[in-house]
Design an enzyme around this catalytic site. Structure first.
Site, mmCIF file in Angstrom:
data_model
loop_
_atom_site.group_PDB
_atom_site.id
_atom_site.type_symbol
_atom_site.label_atom_id
_atom_site.label_comp_id
_atom_site.label_asym_id
_atom_site.label_seq_id
_atom_site.Cartn_x
_atom_site.Cartn_y
_atom_site.Cartn_z
ATOM 1 N N ASP A 90 -20.594 -20.930 34.574
ATOM 2 C CA ASP A 90 -20.960 -19.871 33.626
ATOM 3 C C ASP A 90 -21.498 -20.429 32.312
ATOM 4 O O ASP A 90 -21.405 -21.627 32.048
ATOM 5 C CB ASP A 90 -19.759 -18.946 33.367
ATOM 6 C CG ASP A 90 -18.439 -19.695 33.188
ATOM 7 O OD1 ASP A 90 -18.481 -20.920 32.927
ATOM 8 O OD2 ASP A 90 -17.378 -19.073 33.306
ATOM 9 N N ASN B 41 -6.266 -13.082 31.950
ATOM 10 C CA ASN B 41 -6.383 -11.793 32.623
ATOM 11 C C ASN B 41 -6.736 -11.950 34.101
ATOM 12 O O ASN B 41 -7.090 -10.972 34.766
ATOM 13 C CB ASN B 41 -7.439 -10.928 31.921
ATOM 14 C CG ASN B 41 -8.820 -11.570 31.934
ATOM 15 O OD1 ASN B 41 -9.023 -12.620 32.533
ATOM 16 N ND2 ASN B 41 -9.778 -10.932 31.277
ATOM 17 N N HIS C 200 -9.274 -13.782 35.301
ATOM 18 C CA HIS C 200 -10.689 -14.017 35.613
ATOM 19 C C HIS C 200 -10.897 -15.420 36.161
ATOM 20 O O HIS C 200 -10.147 -16.350 35.850
ATOM 21 C CB HIS C 200 -11.614 -13.723 34.412
ATOM 22 C CG HIS C 200 -11.588 -14.712 33.292
ATOM 23 N ND1 HIS C 200 -11.801 -14.350 31.973
ATOM 24 C CD2 HIS C 200 -11.398 -16.059 33.255
ATOM 25 C CE1 HIS C 200 -11.751 -15.420 31.208
ATOM 26 N NE2 HIS C 200 -11.503 -16.472 31.954
ATOM 27 N N GLU D 22 -14.624 -10.792 35.113
ATOM 28 C CA GLU D 22 -13.533 -10.104 34.435
ATOM 29 C C GLU D 22 -12.930 -9.021 35.340
ATOM 30 O O GLU D 22 -13.586 -8.560 36.278
ATOM 31 C CB GLU D 22 -14.057 -9.461 33.146
ATOM 32 C CG GLU D 22 -14.649 -10.458 32.148
ATOM 33 C CD GLU D 22 -13.602 -11.220 31.355
ATOM 34 O OE1 GLU D 22 -12.548 -11.582 31.920
ATOM 35 O OE2 GLU D 22 -13.845 -11.471 30.159
HETATM 36 C C1 F6R Z 1 -14.834 -21.693 32.303
HETATM 37 C C2 F6R Z 1 -14.398 -20.522 33.049
HETATM 38 C C3 F6R Z 1 -13.157 -19.763 32.709
HETATM 39 C C4 F6R Z 1 -11.957 -20.648 32.353
HETATM 40 C C5 F6R Z 1 -10.748 -19.797 32.030
HETATM 41 C C6 F6R Z 1 -9.539 -20.640 31.643
HETATM 42 O O1 F6R Z 1 -16.038 -22.205 32.828
HETATM 43 O O2 F6R Z 1 -15.092 -20.172 33.928
HETATM 44 O O3 F6R Z 1 -12.826 -18.947 33.817
HETATM 45 O O4 F6R Z 1 -11.684 -21.491 33.434
HETATM 46 O O5 F6R Z 1 -11.049 -18.919 30.980
HETATM 47 O O6 F6R Z 1 -9.819 -21.293 30.454
HETATM 48 P P1 F6R Z 1 -8.815 -22.369 29.847
HETATM 49 O O7 F6R Z 1 -8.843 -23.541 30.768
HETATM 50 O O8 F6R Z 1 -9.392 -22.701 28.514
HETATM 51 O O9 F6R Z 1 -7.483 -21.715 29.795
#
Ligand code: F6R
Length: 236
Positions: free
Chosen positions: A67, A136, A138, A143
């Site tokens: 992403d 959440n 995701h 989302e």
């Molecule tokens: C990042 C991504 C997100 C993160 C998620 C967890 O490329 O796709 O899904 O993996 O938000 O983020 P952290 O590791 O910062 O808790």
């Protein structure tokens, strides 16, 4: 699904690096699906360390990131392209021309998304897809929603994600409100999935994702239907 718990973030990061190393050993020209966020930083550190020690070779590998924030150019310090260059690509011998991150600047993200999926398919599909998990539920920036989105597509970030990601920006107002993300079809088509989660704060959402109902309200739950998923969880 394989679920492994580790006493420390470092131990989890090393176990994740072992899985990358095994993938590259079996298939030096593997297609790697990569993630950003705080959780993979230890893994990327470990991959860089092993590369420097002569134990890893990325020269034939290709990568596709999950992403990118809409509105940020690749040279913006908070962009995911910039993050990947800093955390991994500049520290190993991957060919930068074979590293792909969705562009955050476009007139037509829907078309770009379809082209991204087509490029992944043309490259032979993703051999190993790394994922983190949001508070959440995701994965990528898929989302919680009423339906699963299949293709790489633009999305509006939820308030919870904006708040969670504000820690990387000077102020919450600077957090982009939209992103482009691989879809669930893109992620589920990966041959192998590796999800990393760190700390007690993620324990409950991970538990629900791996053993609760499969629902687009908790996007990571769809991984229960994938035939080859490894979840690595660090307790602290
Ligand atoms: C990042 C991504 C997100 C993160 C998620 C967890 O490329 O796709 O899904 O993996 O938000 O983020 P952290 O590791 O910062 O808790």
């Amino acid at each position: 699904m394989v679920f492994l718990t580790f006493p420390s973030y470092q131990a989890m990061s090393e176990a994740a690096a072992d899985i990358f190393a095994e993938t590259l050993r079996k298939k030096p020209d593997a297609v790697l699906g990569l993630a950003t966020g705080s959780t993979p930083i230890g893994l990327y550190e470990e991959l860089a360390r092993r590369y420097a020690a002569g134990a890893l070779d990325f020269s034939a590998a290709t990568s596709y990131n999950l992403d990118e924030y809409i509105g940020l150019a690749g040279d913006h310090p908070q962009s995911y392209r910039y993050f990947m260059n800093q955390q991994l690509f500049s520290r190993v011998n991957i060919d930068l021309a074979r590293t792909f991150v969705p562009s955050g600047l476009s007139d037509d993200f829907a078309t770009d998304g379809r082209a991204y999926d087509a490029a992944i398919a043309a490259a032979g599909g993703i051999d190993l897809q790394l994922l983190g998990i949001g508070n959440n539920g995701h994965i990528g920036f898929n989302e919680p929603d009423a339906v699963f989105s299949k293709e790489t597509h633009p999305i509006t970030l939820t308030e919870s994600t904006i708040q969670a990601n504000a820690r990387f920006f000077d102020t919450i107002d600077e957090v982009p409100r939209q992103a482009i993300t691989m879809g669930m079809g893109t992620i589920m088509a990966a041959k192998k999935v590796l999800l990393v989660a760190n700390g007690a704060g993620k324990a409950e959402i991970v538990r629900q994702a791996v053993s609760g109902p499969v629902t687009p309200r908790l996007p990571a739950s769809i991984l229960q239907f994938h035939p080859d998923v490894t979840v690595l969880f660090a307790e602290q």
